[in-house]
Design a protein around this motif. Structure first.
Motif, PDB file in Angstrom:
ATOM      1  N   LEU A 222      48.419  52.931  50.124  1.00 48.02           N
ATOM      2  CA  LEU A 222      49.656  53.178  50.854  1.00 48.02           C
ATOM      3  C   LEU A 222      50.621  53.917  49.936  1.00 48.02           C
ATOM      4  O   LEU A 222      50.882  53.485  48.816  1.00 48.02           O
ATOM      5  CB  LEU A 222      50.289  51.866  51.312  1.00 48.02           C
ATOM      6  CG  LEU A 222      51.649  51.994  52.017  1.00 48.02           C
ATOM      7  CD1 LEU A 222      51.477  52.662  53.382  1.00 48.02           C
ATOM      8  CD2 LEU A 222      52.297  50.625  52.163  1.00 48.02           C
ATOM      9  N   VAL A 223      51.121  55.034  50.418  1.00 46.06           N
ATOM     10  CA  VAL A 223      52.121  55.811  49.700  1.00 46.06           C
ATOM     11  C   VAL A 223      53.353  55.867  50.584  1.00 46.06           C
ATOM     12  O   VAL A 223      53.261  56.200  51.770  1.00 46.06           O
ATOM     13  CB  VAL A 223      51.616  57.250  49.424  1.00 46.06           C
ATOM     14  CG1 VAL A 223      52.701  58.076  48.771  1.00 46.06           C
ATOM     15  CG2 VAL A 223      50.362  57.216  48.583  1.00 46.06           C
ATOM     16  N   THR A 224      54.497  55.512  50.027  1.00 49.54           N
ATOM     17  CA  THR A 224      55.743  55.563  50.796  1.00 49.54           C
ATOM     18  C   THR A 224      56.638  56.647  50.218  1.00 49.54           C
ATOM     19  O   THR A 224      56.822  56.730  49.008  1.00 49.54           O
ATOM     20  CB  THR A 224      56.481  54.213  50.741  1.00 49.54           C
ATOM     21  OG1 THR A 224      55.622  53.205  51.292  1.00 49.54           O
ATOM     22  CG2 THR A 224      57.771  54.253  51.541  1.00 49.54           C
ATOM     23  N   THR A 225      57.180  57.454  51.100  1.00 49.82           N
ATOM     24  CA  THR A 225      58.138  58.474  50.695  1.00 49.82           C
ATOM     25  C   THR A 225      59.481  58.137  51.327  1.00 49.82           C
ATOM     26  O   THR A 225      59.525  57.637  52.457  1.00 49.82           O
ATOM     27  CB  THR A 225      57.659  59.892  51.086  1.00 49.82           C
ATOM     28  OG1 THR A 225      58.628  60.842  50.672  1.00 49.82           O
ATOM     29  CG2 THR A 225      57.424  60.026  52.572  1.00 49.82           C
ATOM     30  N   CYS A 226      60.556  58.363  50.591  1.00 50.65           N
ATOM     31  CA  CYS A 226      61.901  58.007  51.054  1.00 50.65           C
ATOM     32  C   CYS A 226      62.799  59.246  51.059  1.00 50.65           C
ATOM     33  O   CYS A 226      63.698  59.381  50.224  1.00 50.65           O
ATOM     34  CB  CYS A 226      62.495  56.926  50.166  1.00 50.65           C
ATOM     35  SG  CYS A 226      61.590  55.367  50.208  1.00 50.65           S
ATOM     36  N   PRO A 227      62.577  60.155  51.997  1.00 53.15           N
ATOM     37  CA  PRO A 227      63.386  61.375  52.014  1.00 53.15           C
ATOM     38  C   PRO A 227      64.828  61.100  52.452  1.00 53.15           C
ATOM     39  O   PRO A 227      65.068  60.223  53.287  1.00 53.15           O
ATOM     40  CB  PRO A 227      62.671  62.260  53.044  1.00 53.15           C
ATOM     41  CG  PRO A 227      62.008  61.288  53.958  1.00 53.15           C
ATOM     42  CD  PRO A 227      61.616  60.109  53.089  1.00 53.15           C
ATOM     43  N   PRO A 228      65.777  61.847  51.900  1.00 48.85           N
ATOM     44  CA  PRO A 228      67.163  61.675  52.320  1.00 48.85           C
ATOM     45  C   PRO A 228      67.454  62.370  53.645  1.00 48.85           C
ATOM     46  O   PRO A 228      68.455  62.084  54.287  1.00 48.85           O
ATOM     47  CB  PRO A 228      67.971  62.308  51.186  1.00 48.85           C
ATOM     48  CG  PRO A 228      67.040  63.280  50.570  1.00 48.85           C
ATOM     49  CD  PRO A 228      65.657  62.727  50.745  1.00 48.85           C
TER      50      PRO A 228
END
Length: 184
Positions: A148-154
Motif C-alpha cells: 500500500l502506497v499513500t500519497t497526500c497531494p495538496p
C-alpha cells in the motif's frame, strides 16, 4: 446500494440532486441527497451526517482493500490517494520551514469533528486522516499480498468531464485554475 446499504450523498444544488436521482431511479428508496450549497460554512454538513453510522471515506477505503484482498490476488500494489490535510495539525499553525513526513498526522478524528463546531474542511481532513489510518491498520492486521502506497497531494485537478454552461457551476479546483488565468 446494490448490496443493501442506504446511501446519503451531498450535492450543491437541487438541480444536481434531480440529475443524480434521474441517473439512479432504481435506488429511489436507498439513495437520499442533502443539498449543501456552501461546503465551507461552519456546520454545513450537520443535516447530512444526522443518523450516519459510518464515514464513507473510512469505510470505502477498507471496503476496497478488502475486496482487492479477496478477489484480486494478482494485485501487487495499491495507491491510496489521501490528502495533504491528513498530515496537517491545526495546532501547529502554518509551521514555516517544517518538512512533512509520514510521521505527521492530523490529530482530529472524524467522530470529534462531527460533534464539534468545526469547519467542513476540518471534517474532510479528519476523514482523510481516518481513512489513511484505517488503511494502515488493515495492512497490519490482514497482511494482504500487496503493498500500500499513500500519497497526500495538496491539490488535485484535471480535465473537466462535462463542460458547464456558466462559470458559476465550475467545481472548486477548476474555478481556482480559472481565477489564476483570468485577468484582474
Amino acid at each position: 446500494m446494490r448490496a443493501g446499504y442506504n446511501v446519503r450523498g451531498i450535492v450543491r444544488s437541487e438541480l444536481t440532486a434531480d440529475k443524480v436521482h434521474r441517473a439512479f431511479p432504481e435506488y429511489e428508496e436507498e439513495l437520499s441527497l442533502v443539498v449543501v450549497p456552501d461546503i465551507l460554512r461552519t456546520k454545513a454538513f450537520g443535516e447530512a451526517v444526522q443518523g450516519v453510522t459510518e464515514a464513507a471515506a473510512i469505510e470505502g477505503t477498507i471496503n476496497i482493500l478488502d475486496s482487492i484482498t479477496r478477489n484480486a490476488p494478482q494485485v501487487r500494489q495499491v495507491v491510496h490517494t489521501s490528502s495533504f490535510g491528513a498530515t496537517l495539525d491545526p495546532s501547529k499553525g502554518t509551521w514555516p520551514g517544517h518538512v512533512y513526513t509520514e510521521a505527521d498526522w492530523n490529530p482530529m478524528t472524524y467522530a470529534e469533528v462531527v460533534h464539534e463546531d468545526t469547519t467542513v474542511l476540518a471534517a474532510y481532513y479528519a476523514g482523510k486522516a481516518g481513512a489513511e489510518r484505517a488503511a494502515q491498520d488493515f495492512m497490519a492486521t490482514e497482511t494482504p499480498p500487496f503493498d500500500l502506497v499513500t500519497t497526500c497531494p495538496p491539490y488535485v485537478c484535471g480535465p473537466i468531464k462535462r463542460l458547464t454552461a456558466s462559470l458559476a457551476h465550475l467545481n472548486t479546483p477548476s474555478m481556482e485554475i480559472y481565477r489564476l488565468m483570468s485577468p484582474i
